[in-house]
Design a protein around this motif. Sequence first.
Motif, PDB file in Angstrom:
ATOM      1  N   UNK A   1      -3.885  11.813  -7.099  1.00 38.98           N
ATOM      2  CA  UNK A   1      -3.810  10.382  -6.736  1.00 38.98           C
ATOM      3  C   UNK A   1      -3.496   9.731  -7.977  1.00 38.98           C
ATOM      4  N   UNK A   2      -3.079  10.511  -8.850  1.00 40.88           N
ATOM      5  CA  UNK A   2      -2.421   9.457 -10.249  1.00 40.88           C
ATOM      6  C   UNK A   2      -3.499   8.922 -11.082  1.00 40.88           C
TER       7      UNK A   2
ATOM      8  N   UNK B   1       3.572   5.851 -10.329  1.00 41.51           N
ATOM      9  CA  UNK B   1       2.125   5.149 -10.540  1.00 41.51           C
ATOM     10  C   UNK B   1       1.184   5.470  -9.357  1.00 41.51           C
ATOM     11  N   UNK B   2      -0.105   5.325  -9.598  1.00 40.69           N
ATOM     12  CA  UNK B   2      -1.070   5.476  -8.579  1.00 40.69           C
ATOM     13  C   UNK B   2      -0.741   4.611  -7.446  1.00 40.69           C
ATOM     14  N   UNK B   3      -0.597   3.498  -7.631  1.00 36.97           N
ATOM     15  CA  UNK B   3      -0.126   2.522  -6.342  1.00 36.97           C
ATOM     16  C   UNK B   3       0.866   2.808  -5.423  1.00 36.97           C
TER      17      UNK B   3
ATOM     18  N   UNK C   1      -0.038   5.684  -3.185  1.00 37.89           N
ATOM     19  CA  UNK C   1      -0.925   5.026  -2.361  1.00 37.89           C
ATOM     20  C   UNK C   1      -0.076   4.654  -1.111  1.00 37.89           C
ATOM     21  N   UNK C   2       0.920   3.894  -1.534  1.00 34.37           N
ATOM     22  CA  UNK C   2       2.041   3.162  -0.912  1.00 34.37           C
ATOM     23  C   UNK C   2       2.918   4.303  -0.189  1.00 34.37           C
TER      24      UNK C   2
ATOM     25  N   UNK D   1      -3.882   9.390  -0.252  1.00 34.29           N
ATOM     26  CA  UNK D   1      -5.142   8.834  -0.275  1.00 34.29           C
ATOM     27  C   UNK D   1      -6.147   9.775  -0.762  1.00 34.29           C
ATOM     28  N   UNK D   2      -6.862   9.252  -1.761  1.00 34.79           N
ATOM     29  CA  UNK D   2      -8.001   9.999  -2.230  1.00 34.79           C
ATOM     30  C   UNK D   2      -9.222   9.194  -1.824  1.00 34.79           C
TER      31      UNK D   2
ATOM     32  N   UNK E   1      -6.255  -6.275   1.960  1.00 27.44           N
ATOM     33  CA  UNK E   1      -5.228  -6.349   0.880  1.00 27.44           C
ATOM     34  C   UNK E   1      -4.545  -5.170   0.661  1.00 27.44           C
ATOM     35  N   UNK E   2      -5.287  -4.002   0.629  1.00 30.56           N
ATOM     36  CA  UNK E   2      -4.813  -2.562   0.544  1.00 30.56           C
ATOM     37  C   UNK E   2      -3.588  -2.495   1.771  1.00 30.56           C
TER      38      UNK E   2
ATOM     39  N   UNK F   1      -0.599  -4.191   1.238  1.00 32.29           N
ATOM     40  CA  UNK F   1       0.189  -3.703   0.073  1.00 32.29           C
ATOM     41  C   UNK F   1       0.969  -2.467   0.656  1.00 32.29           C
ATOM     42  N   UNK F   2       0.453  -1.886   1.634  1.00 31.55           N
ATOM     43  CA  UNK F   2       1.215  -0.646   2.243  1.00 31.55           C
ATOM     44  C   UNK F   2       2.251  -1.212   3.100  1.00 31.55           C
TER      45      UNK F   2
ATOM     46  N   UNK G   1     -11.727   3.413   5.115  1.00 31.24           N
ATOM     47  CA  UNK G   1     -10.595   3.097   4.227  1.00 31.24           C
ATOM     48  C   UNK G   1      -9.544   3.969   4.610  1.00 31.24           C
TER      49      UNK G   1
ATOM     50  N   UNK H   1      -5.860   2.910   6.328  1.00 32.01           N
ATOM     51  CA  UNK H   1      -4.609   3.028   5.398  1.00 32.01           C
ATOM     52  C   UNK H   1      -3.778   4.071   6.182  1.00 32.01           C
TER      53      UNK H   1
END
Lengths: 436, 250
Positions: B48-49, B71-73, B76-77, B81-82, B101-102, B105-106, B158, B162
Amino acid sequence: MTESYRDQFAANAANGGGEGPTWLPALRAQAFERFTALGFPTTRDEDWHFTSVTPIAERTFKAVKSAPTTLTLTDIAPWLVNESWQRLVFVNGRLEPLLSHFSELPAAVQLSTLSDALREEPEWVKQHLGTLAGFDRAAFTALNTAFMQDGVVVRIPEGECVEVPLHILHISDAHAAGAAVHPRLLVVAEAQSQVVLVESYVGLGQASYLVNTVAEVSVGDGARVDHYKIQRDGIEAFHVSTVQVTQGRDSIYHSFSYAAGAALSRTNVYTKLLGTGGEARLNGLYILDGTQHADHQTFVEHLAESCASRELYIGILDGSSHGVFNGKVYVDPIAQKTDGKQTNKALLLSDKARIDTKPQLEIFADDVKCTHGATIGKLDEQALFYLKSRGIGGENARALLTYAFAAQVLETIEIDSLRLLLERAIFARFTNLALE
Amino acid sequence: MLKITDLHASASDKEILKGISLTVNAGEVHAIMGPNGSGKSTLAQIIAGHPGYEVTSGTIEYDGKDLLDMEAEERAQAGVFLAFQYPVEIPGVTNAYFLRAAFNELRKARGEEEVDPMEFLDIMEEKLKLVEMDATMMQRSVNAGFSGGEKKRNEILQMAVLAPKLAVLDETDSGLDIDALRIVAGGVNALKRPDNATIVVTHYQRLLNYIVPDFVHVLAGGRIIRSGGKELAHELEAKGYDWLLEPVSV
């Protein structure tokens, strides 16, 4: 430097400052003499070690010119928090009856200006005014007592419960430039009564002025006072405030102090737990940037058995701002079964920001539970990772967590509309987004 | 989908992973089991970073990309997912806000339009049912004051929102009673698709009664010491880990 106020004091006494019952000019004179004898505090004073008031001491703030304001209700609407509250609005230290609205209270409850109270019930005022907030060792309180203007008197009779907050709003605008206002507040909550007070200080514009406020709060047996102070004075302003509380048996005094304004501010919250089973909850949040300096001092005196005190102060400091927290807890030998907890947390958002924190416990009873903790630091790495692992990038994650850092103390605000107002303002400040 | 090759990693100069190789294809469920301190949570966090670990050698390829370079984000994008073993509490930020918000972002990362709060409410309604959560949970601060079971269900919520390609569940079963376990596992199973994959990190076989793995790997001392089918998990349940561990050299 204190002598420079003598002419002002004399002029004040000559043209109206001496009105009211005969004991009042004597109290003012006594306070003024004490002020000149003490002088402004210096960093050699233990209680002012991290805060220099030189910028206040080296100039002489004038009395504010007394002219009715041209501000309208629309102008002040953003600062009302909730329009349905009973409110007293002061502009540059002067009560503005057209902006105020405080006639819808239970008949027994007294909410009036100090001058009205002095005219109508001088003996009752004499019994309380100046008795809680002593000025023997407090120069700013002495200065306030010498010059106090239209103050506010709140008296909640035994068993009365005022649920809707009473709002005391002090606005300073361009006319306050170079001037000092000395607001005074006297609150007497008699046995088993309840009241919620919100004191707001707002600065409109860039004027440099001094607000030097003193509040005396007496919380009777079984009574509860919730006292919110929201300080958003102008960025060039100076703000000094002292709240002195006494608490009776099984009473609750709950204070929340927010400081985001003023170039230099000092906020004192002192309470004496005089009766068994009393509880003091003192919380605060300060958010600073630029070269702002904010100093918070709390002093809880446990003077009776089985009292509890809870303190949570949170600071968020950016730029080259400087925060100070000094939390004193005194536990008298008689105060067995004291339960005290104090927490101070500060978040430094810049390398140049600085916090000085000094928890002080003086415990003279043996059967007590007292803890204090201070943490200073940066955002929690694990929390940052959590947000990032959900796709929320570095900047946004930091902003959200900075807000969350403040939110942990905002949660203690029990007035929904006030909490929401501050949550929204602080959320927008750090994220540049709106909070739904 | 995921190809880990000879991965070595350390934290505070202590080597924790000592050469892990693992391939996970779309549609598969892999279970990573092992005793405490074997490095299985570390592996989950590295995927997951998490910035707290240093990968000293080896590679992780995800969807043809170098995962370790992201990067971790960004991971995720890109659909990683963790589900955390210890979900973090975020006071003052509602679950609804955080999730949207999450989610946005995706969407932004995929070049899609953000959804507004009303649209998001509709999306949530169905996902909440999946983990048997009440809509009031959406107005509570993220994980703040949640029970252990609520936190884990919130992780799966989540995950449902996601819709990751690769989901890593880090000890999601720890501290769950049987009802919560059933709900969490049910959620994970419902989210299974032919084009996504799941890695279940667990100490106990119990969760694998509900989430049936295609492959089971036993991690010990920073290495995968045994791989097999789902029957390996049952064997571990019956015999414990000791029979697999190398004898202590004297």
